[in-house]
Structures are given as C-alpha cells and as structure tokens.
Enzyme design. Sequence first.
Site, PDB file in Angstrom:
ATOM      1  N   ASP A  38      23.592 -10.332 -27.275  1.00  0.00           N
ATOM      2  CA  ASP A  38      24.600 -11.207 -27.433  1.00  0.00           C
ATOM      3  C   ASP A  38      25.729 -11.359 -26.943  1.00  0.00           C
ATOM      4  O   ASP A  38      26.555 -12.542 -26.699  1.00  0.00           O
ATOM      5  CB  ASP A  38      24.665 -11.312 -29.181  1.00  0.00           C
ATOM      6  CG  ASP A  38      24.274 -11.102 -30.330  1.00  0.00           C
ATOM      7  OD1 ASP A  38      23.590 -12.588 -29.661  1.00  0.00           O
ATOM      8  OD2 ASP A  38      23.722 -10.608 -31.031  1.00  0.00           O
ATOM      9  N   GLU A  57      29.527  -6.392 -28.702  1.00  0.00           N
ATOM     10  CA  GLU A  57      28.793  -7.532 -28.444  1.00  0.00           C
ATOM     11  C   GLU A  57      29.383  -8.726 -28.531  1.00  0.00           C
ATOM     12  O   GLU A  57      29.032 -10.020 -28.183  1.00  0.00           O
ATOM     13  CB  GLU A  57      27.619  -7.613 -29.554  1.00  0.00           C
ATOM     14  CG  GLU A  57      28.014  -7.865 -30.529  1.00  0.00           C
ATOM     15  CD  GLU A  57      26.724  -6.674 -31.003  1.00  0.00           C
ATOM     16  OE1 GLU A  57      25.106  -7.136 -31.488  1.00  0.00           O
ATOM     17  OE2 GLU A  57      26.610  -6.751 -32.715  1.00  0.00           O
ATOM     18  N   HIS A  95       2.036 -13.980 -31.633  1.00  0.00           N
ATOM     19  CA  HIS A  95       1.270 -12.503 -31.619  1.00  0.00           C
ATOM     20  C   HIS A  95       0.791 -11.685 -31.077  1.00  0.00           C
ATOM     21  O   HIS A  95       1.057 -10.870 -30.710  1.00  0.00           O
ATOM     22  CB  HIS A  95       0.480 -12.417 -33.456  1.00  0.00           C
ATOM     23  CG  HIS A  95       0.799 -11.150 -33.543  1.00  0.00           C
ATOM     24  ND1 HIS A  95       1.530 -10.142 -34.317  1.00  0.00           N
ATOM     25  CD2 HIS A  95      -0.790 -10.836 -33.961  1.00  0.00           C
ATOM     26  CE1 HIS A  95       0.777  -9.073 -34.624  1.00  0.00           C
ATOM     27  NE2 HIS A  95      -0.737  -9.215 -34.454  1.00  0.00           N
ATOM     28  N   CYS A 102      22.312  -1.011 -25.244  1.00  0.00           N
ATOM     29  CA  CYS A 102      21.331  -1.241 -26.797  1.00  0.00           C
ATOM     30  C   CYS A 102      20.898  -2.561 -26.280  1.00  0.00           C
ATOM     31  O   CYS A 102      19.690  -2.862 -26.483  1.00  0.00           O
ATOM     32  CB  CYS A 102      21.116  -0.837 -28.364  1.00  0.00           C
ATOM     33  SG  CYS A 102      22.322  -1.651 -28.702  1.00  0.00           S
TER      34      CYS A 102
END
Length: 517
Positions: A431, A407, A187, A478
């Site tokens: 991907d 993808e 985080h 993207c």
Amino acid sequence: MEVFQGKASFKGVAIGKIAEMKKADTVVRRTHVDDVDAEIARYHAGKEMAQKEIMELHDKALKEVGEAQAEIFEVHAMFLDDFDDSVENIIREQSVNAEYAVATTADNTAAMLAAMDDNPYMQARQTDVKDVADRVIRDMNGGSGSGNNFTEQVILVADDLAPSETVQLDKSKVLAFVTRGGSTNSHTAILARTMNIPALCQTPVPANVDGKMGIVDGFKGCIIVDPDEETLKQYKEQAAAEEEKKRLLRELKGKETVTKSGRKIKLYANIGGIGDLNFVLENDAAGIGLFRSEFLYLQSNDYPTEEEQFKAYRTVAEMMAGKEVVVRTLALGFRAIRICLTRPEIFKTQLRTLYRASAFGNIDIMFPMITSVWEVQQAKKYCEEVKKELHDQNIPFKDVPLGIMIETPAAVMIADELAEEVDFFSIGTNDLTQYTEAIDRQNQKLEKFFNPHHPAILREIQMTIDAGHRHNTWVGICGELGADPTLTEQFVKMGIDELSMSPSSILPVRKIIREMD
C-alpha cells in the site's frame, strides 16, 4: 520436439508424462416445461445437493491446503445463492427446463465478470461460476463426476481447472499444472504456490499431447513436448540442481538468521489463517509478522462471535509455542483503523479476543492504515477499556505490545510522533507504494508504472527505520518487498529489525543474510 510458450504462475522445473484432464461433458438443451413450480422445486433439490458437496470440498481443502485456499468454496456457495432469482425468473417467464435456466444464469454471470477489466481477481472467477453451474446440473440429473485417477506422477494439462477439480486430485501424483486458459490469480495458480510445484497458464497446448513426455519450465514460462535427448538431459541436470538448492536451504532450518558480523534479523511469516500454520512451522519462521485477521470475517456471513475469534487466536498462539504473533486488526470495509474507530463494538470484540488469547502465547496487536496520532490514541483508549473489563471479570490476559502499520506517506512523515505512541512499526510496502506513486496496484493497465523499487519508497523505508530507532521502536517490513532477495542486503544495511514474508521465502532470505558480512 515442440515448445509452447505460456505465462508462469509458479517457477520450477518438472519432467514427466503429460496427462490431459478428463472432464465430464455437461450438455444442456432447452426444453419446454408445463409445470414450472415442479421445475423450480427440481432446481432447488439439485442446489441443495450441490451446497452439501461444496461444503464437503471446503472441509477437504481446509485440511489439505489451508484456510486461505479453502475460502474459494465459500465464494462458490455465494455464487450458488445468487443464482436463485435469475434461475426462477427464467423458468417462470420462459417455461423452460431448470438445466437451461442454470446454464444461462451462469453464462450471464461469467460475462459480467469477464467485463471487469480493472479487477483481475473477479475476472478469474468465471471458471468458478461455470463449475458451480455444472455441479447443480449434474446433481439435478443424478450426479456424475469425472474420475481422474493417475497411477503415476504426471504433468496435468487442461483447458482450465476448477477449484473443485484441483481439490479432488491426488496431489502426490501432480508434478505441474499447465492450463490453456486461466490466470496467475486463479485457484490453480494459488494451489501450485502452496504445493511448491511449477504452473503455467494461458499456454496454447494442442489436444494431442496426452501420454507424451513433457518438460515444464516455470522459469521461462513454457512446456516442451517430446523433448530430444539433449534437451531432456539438460533439464534433468537443472532439476537436480534445483533440488540440491532446496536440500541446502533445508539445512538452514534451526539456524539463526544472523550476518557474519553478528547482526541478527527476525524472519517472520505472513499468514491468512490457521491453515497456513503448517507452512510457517515447516519453513522455520521465527514468528508471525502479519496475521491477516480479516479472513475470519470473510469466511462468515456475519461478524464472527467473540468465541469464534478467541478460538482462532488461541490456536495460533499455542501452536507457535511462545514465538511472537503479530495480529493485524480488521482491515475491511471502508478500510482498516477507520472502520474500527467508527464501529467500536466490532473493534472491542476483536480486542477482547486478542487480549484473552494473549494468555496462551506471545501475541502483539497491530493497527493498519494509520495516518494520524489521534487514531493511535483512540485505538489505545479502546485497548484500555477492554483490559479494564477483562480485569473486572477476572479473565486472564497479558499487557501485549501495540504496533502500527506504516503504509501511507502521511504516517512516514509523522513517524517520530507515532513512534512515541507504540512499541513497533511494520511497513506495509504494497500500500505504501500504491499511495506514494498514486497507482491502483490491482489495475493491470497500470502494472508497468507500479515500481516498488522507486527511490521514493526506499527513502520512506529509511525514514521510518530512523524515526523508529530514535524512539526505541523496532521496525519491520511485512509487504512484498520483505521477500525480495535483491533488496535483502540493502534492508539489513538500512537497519531493519524484522522481515515478514510468505513462509516459502524464509529459508532463501535466511541464506542471503547469513552470507552477509
């Protein structure tokens, strides 16, 4: 002068005093109890207080760093719920105090997570488990936090930083994060990227650096303690140069993304939730090229209602003020379009919310993980059913553009047929690389084999662009490659129409394009 090498989580240069993160010690001793029911009740009272605090931290994080980063506290709440059976069993079977049962449960859970060699994200959640356990133990004993109130900007050093600790920090006082443990999936690393400040993890900084002058070099992945005058001078010059670069990039805000020869490229942003919109607007994206709608599902214990989804999509559409917003339909479960076509009630609810929200802005719908023309036709069939329902109910909507993600190698090979069915393609290079190279991109052991620049990937991108343009279908990227500055010029020459990326990459890529002939 001493140099300690670590692993960079985010690049940049920071110069300032070092401050060691002070943490409250949570000492747990095993003691015998006679009344196990009372001890279990004491645990649940502490857990209830912890749950309340976690949700308060979630709301604070939502306001300060966005929805995607705030979701870690939903993971905390999940861990807390998972404690119950183990804690109660340890208390009953061993007749021990609740503190010991909570600490033991946390240790066992952390050990299980540490063993997940093929899942670095879950490995990084060990800190979260310990943080949740410490919170419950403190709350069972009246609660006592660890104040870290800095009066000046500092380089923050710690063994590791829990999400609750980073959220409670005064962000204006933090120049950089340096942790002795942690990972690039932690985080803290995510927060550093959001705050646009350098961060290092796995850095063997000694315990006696508090108050000393330090330099964090996020490019070389090191921290310099007590730098000599010459080194300090060099890094001040480098920091000034980096700030000048940022200033020059900010001057590009409001300017077109166009080559010297007049070729225009759309630069869009990828987002994971409403909380990311500020970064989109701040970095002057021309639109949103990928809204990962699954985050609406991850933040809920059940499927979000139609009204909950509608509110989110409407907000995005309105805040983008007419700019294009491409929403990727659900990509969870046994993945993407497959879960949508086998659970039409879920899919149609999402489609209804998207069409309803389209009346308030400029929304496009994009279907992920397509491998056949039939899948697209089925998805379009559900769109028509939803539009008829809305029309019959006199609910306003627009006839929005429909697109698909390219993808999979299968989609590349039939791109001509797919282009006849849709208005746009968006190439998901993450991907596409994974499936073309037959490599699990989440497996660290295979990292050196994962090559997104592989000639096969670039050829697939070119094939997709060509197929799309043959059928008047615009084509974008993207995936991570969209923000790769070493490929920007090549993508433009290939004929790409749009690049979608993290908001912070928009202006640097715009600069490259504007300098092209």
